[in-house]
Design an enzyme around this catalytic site. Structure first.
Site, PDB file in Angstrom:
ATOM      1  N   ASP A  11      -1.448   1.157  -4.116  1.00 48.17           N
ATOM      2  CA  ASP A  11      -1.374   1.249  -2.451  1.00 48.17           C
ATOM      3  C   ASP A  11      -0.010   2.069  -2.234  1.00 48.17           C
ATOM      4  OD1 ASP A  11      -1.864   0.486   0.231  1.00 48.17           O
ATOM      5  OD2 ASP A  11      -0.275  -1.091   0.125  1.00 48.17           O
ATOM      6  N   SER A  12       0.159   2.454  -0.967  1.00 40.64           N
ATOM      7  CA  SER A  12       0.994   3.149  -0.297  1.00 40.64           C
ATOM      8  C   SER A  12       2.265   2.223  -0.343  1.00 40.64           C
ATOM      9  CB  SER A  12       0.958   3.543   0.979  1.00 40.64           C
ATOM     10  OG  SER A  12       0.831   2.393   1.853  1.00 40.64           O
ATOM     11  N   TYR A  43       1.732   6.086   4.210  1.00 44.08           N
ATOM     12  CA  TYR A  43       0.637   7.122   4.313  1.00 44.08           C
ATOM     13  C   TYR A  43       0.094   7.781   5.379  1.00 44.08           C
ATOM     14  CZ  TYR A  43       0.454   6.902  -1.227  1.00 44.08           C
ATOM     15  OH  TYR A  43       0.659   6.716  -2.255  1.00 44.08           O
ATOM     16  N   GLY A  44       0.092   6.625   6.187  1.00 45.13           N
ATOM     17  CA  GLY A  44      -0.817   6.801   7.375  1.00 45.13           C
ATOM     18  C   GLY A  44      -0.293   7.991   8.426  1.00 45.13           C
ATOM     19  N   CYS A  75      -5.741   0.616  -0.563  1.00 46.30           N
ATOM     20  CA  CYS A  75      -5.326   1.133   0.430  1.00 46.30           C
ATOM     21  C   CYS A  75      -6.278   1.710   1.491  1.00 46.30           C
ATOM     22  CB  CYS A  75      -4.125   2.100   0.185  1.00 46.30           C
ATOM     23  SG  CYS A  75      -3.473   3.129   1.612  1.00 46.30           S
ATOM     24  N   ASN A  76      -6.517   1.336   2.631  1.00 47.93           N
ATOM     25  CA  ASN A  76      -7.826   1.853   3.622  1.00 47.93           C
ATOM     26  C   ASN A  76      -7.461   3.250   3.588  1.00 47.93           C
ATOM     27  OD1 ASN A  76      -7.532  -0.877   4.216  1.00 47.93           O
ATOM     28  ND2 ASN A  76      -9.711  -0.205   4.896  1.00 47.93           N
ATOM     29  N   THR A  77      -5.903   3.565   3.966  1.00 46.62           N
ATOM     30  CA  THR A  77      -5.623   5.105   4.210  1.00 46.62           C
ATOM     31  C   THR A  77      -5.987   6.133   3.335  1.00 46.62           C
ATOM     32  OG1 THR A  77      -3.879   4.050   5.931  1.00 46.62           O
ATOM     33  CG2 THR A  77      -3.841   6.556   5.449  1.00 46.62           C
ATOM     34  N   CYS A 183      -6.317  -2.389   7.170  1.00 42.15           N
ATOM     35  CA  CYS A 183      -5.268  -1.886   6.479  1.00 42.15           C
ATOM     36  C   CYS A 183      -4.609  -2.883   5.511  1.00 42.15           C
ATOM     37  CB  CYS A 183      -3.687  -1.482   7.468  1.00 42.15           C
ATOM     38  SG  CYS A 183      -2.412  -1.007   6.586  1.00 42.15           S
ATOM     39  N   HIS A 185      -1.732  -3.842   4.410  1.00 43.58           N
ATOM     40  CA  HIS A 185      -0.465  -4.294   4.682  1.00 43.58           C
ATOM     41  C   HIS A 185      -0.733  -5.458   5.816  1.00 43.58           C
ATOM     42  CE1 HIS A 185       1.294  -0.756   2.733  1.00 43.58           C
ATOM     43  NE2 HIS A 185       2.537  -1.383   2.861  1.00 43.58           N
TER      44      HIS A 185
HETATM   45  N1  DGL Z   1      -1.984  -0.375   2.879  1.00 44.18           N
HETATM   46  C1  DGL Z   1      -2.396   0.985   3.821  1.00 44.18           C
HETATM   47  C2  DGL Z   1      -3.662   0.855   4.392  1.00 44.18           C
HETATM   48  O1  DGL Z   1      -4.350   0.111   3.837  1.00 44.18           O
HETATM   49  C3  DGL Z   1      -1.227   1.266   4.522  1.00 44.18           C
HETATM   50  C4  DGL Z   1      -1.308   2.743   4.816  1.00 44.18           C
HETATM   51  C5  DGL Z   1       0.031   3.460   4.927  1.00 44.18           C
HETATM   52  O2  DGL Z   1       1.139   3.472   4.102  1.00 44.18           O
HETATM   53  O3  DGL Z   1       0.092   3.999   6.117  1.00 44.18           O
HETATM   54  O4  DGL Z   1      -4.171   1.674   4.954  1.00 44.18           O
END
Ligand code: DGL
Length: 263
Positions: A11-12, A43-44, A75-77, A183, A185
């Site tokens: 994940d990010s 990451y977003g 991580c969805n992003t 997300c 997080h």
């Molecule tokens: N956990 C990431 C997600 O599911 C966070 C993305 C990010 O770092 O902006 O999108």
């Protein structure tokens, strides 16, 4: 690589710990290595190319140094930006996240808010999924970029956490029945969101779906670990050791929450 090899999860940052937790619950005998890229979070707000490149670097590491048998993009992003490219470049299975829109549509009748990063909500992958449902009109997209930083760095400041959540949710004028946490997080903000709505909304996430999908894929490829003892979990983080410790704490938080019977 064989069926006793580890599963790689990344994940990010810290959010994917919630996915790691679910995978361990579904397949306790699998060994898992988790890579949190807190050094590069969030990451977003990056470009799609940047997220693809960061994801590729992590996959290279998990395959070369850890010899993983499958990778979960927790991580969805990163899933929206990179899953198709990563699948075309690696031969091991790559499992991505999918916002739990379907269970939310089935489980509610009114307005549903999808809380996610800007990138997730604007990418084609999400919009294709969304508009595949006849009831897409019930869904409001709500980008919440600051909430990732809050989970990474500010969870101790409860007032700030509450204020930040309110500043997003206050924007919705409609009567909300369901929230989709798009997300990973945001799983760590679930209790705050529940409290904001006075425990009157249904909250959905895609973690169990991802863990189940991983299990199906490993089963189909005869890659499920057949050992009967509990698998090991290793935690890595690109930022520093403090974030490895935080990852452990967040994992324990989820265990405790489950033991206490929280929904
Ligand atoms: N956990 C990431 C997600 O599911 C966070 C993305 C990010 O770092 O902006 O999108």
């Amino acid at each position: 690589m064989n069926n006793k090899s580890k599963i790689g999860v990344f994940d990010s940052g810290l959010g994917g710990i919630s996915v790691l937790y679910e995978i361990h619950k579904v397949m306790p005998n699998e060994s898992i290595v988790y890579f949190g890229d807190s050094g590069n979070a969030p990451y977003g707000v990056k470009t799609k190319d940047e997220v693809v490149e960061l994801s590729r670097r992590i996959c290279d590491h998990l395959i070369e140094a850890e010899d993983v048998k499958a990778i979960v993009i927790a991580c969805n992003t990163a899933t929206s930006a990179a899953v198709d490219i990563l699948r075309s470049q690696y031969s091991i299975p790559i499992i991505g996240m999918e916002p739990a829109i379907k269970p939310a549509i089935v489980g509610t009748e009114g307005v549903i808010v999808v809380l996610a990063t800007e990138m997730t909500l604007k990418e084609e992958k999400f919009n294709k999924l969304l508009y595949s449902f006849e009831e897409a009109h019930r869904i409001i997209k709500l980008p919440a970029p600051n909430l990732v930083d809050i989970v990474e760095n500010h969870m101790d400041d409860v007032e700030y956490v509450k204020q930040s959540i309110s500043s997003y949710l206050d924007q919705i004028e409609a009567h909300v029945e369901g929230i989709v946490l798009g997300c990973t997080h945001f799983i760590f903000l679930k209790d705050f969101i529940d409290e904001y709505y006075d425990h009157k909304v249904e909250i959905f996430d895609g973690n169990f779906g991802t863990a189940s999908q991983l299990k199906n894929v490993l089963h189909t490829l005869a890659l499920l670990n057949d050992e009967t003892f509990e698998g090991a979990i290793s935690l890595l983080n690109s930022k520093d050791n403090h974030f490895v410790e935080k990852s452990k704490d967040m994992y324990q938080y989820l265990r405790k929450r489950a033991q206490d019977g929280s929904k």
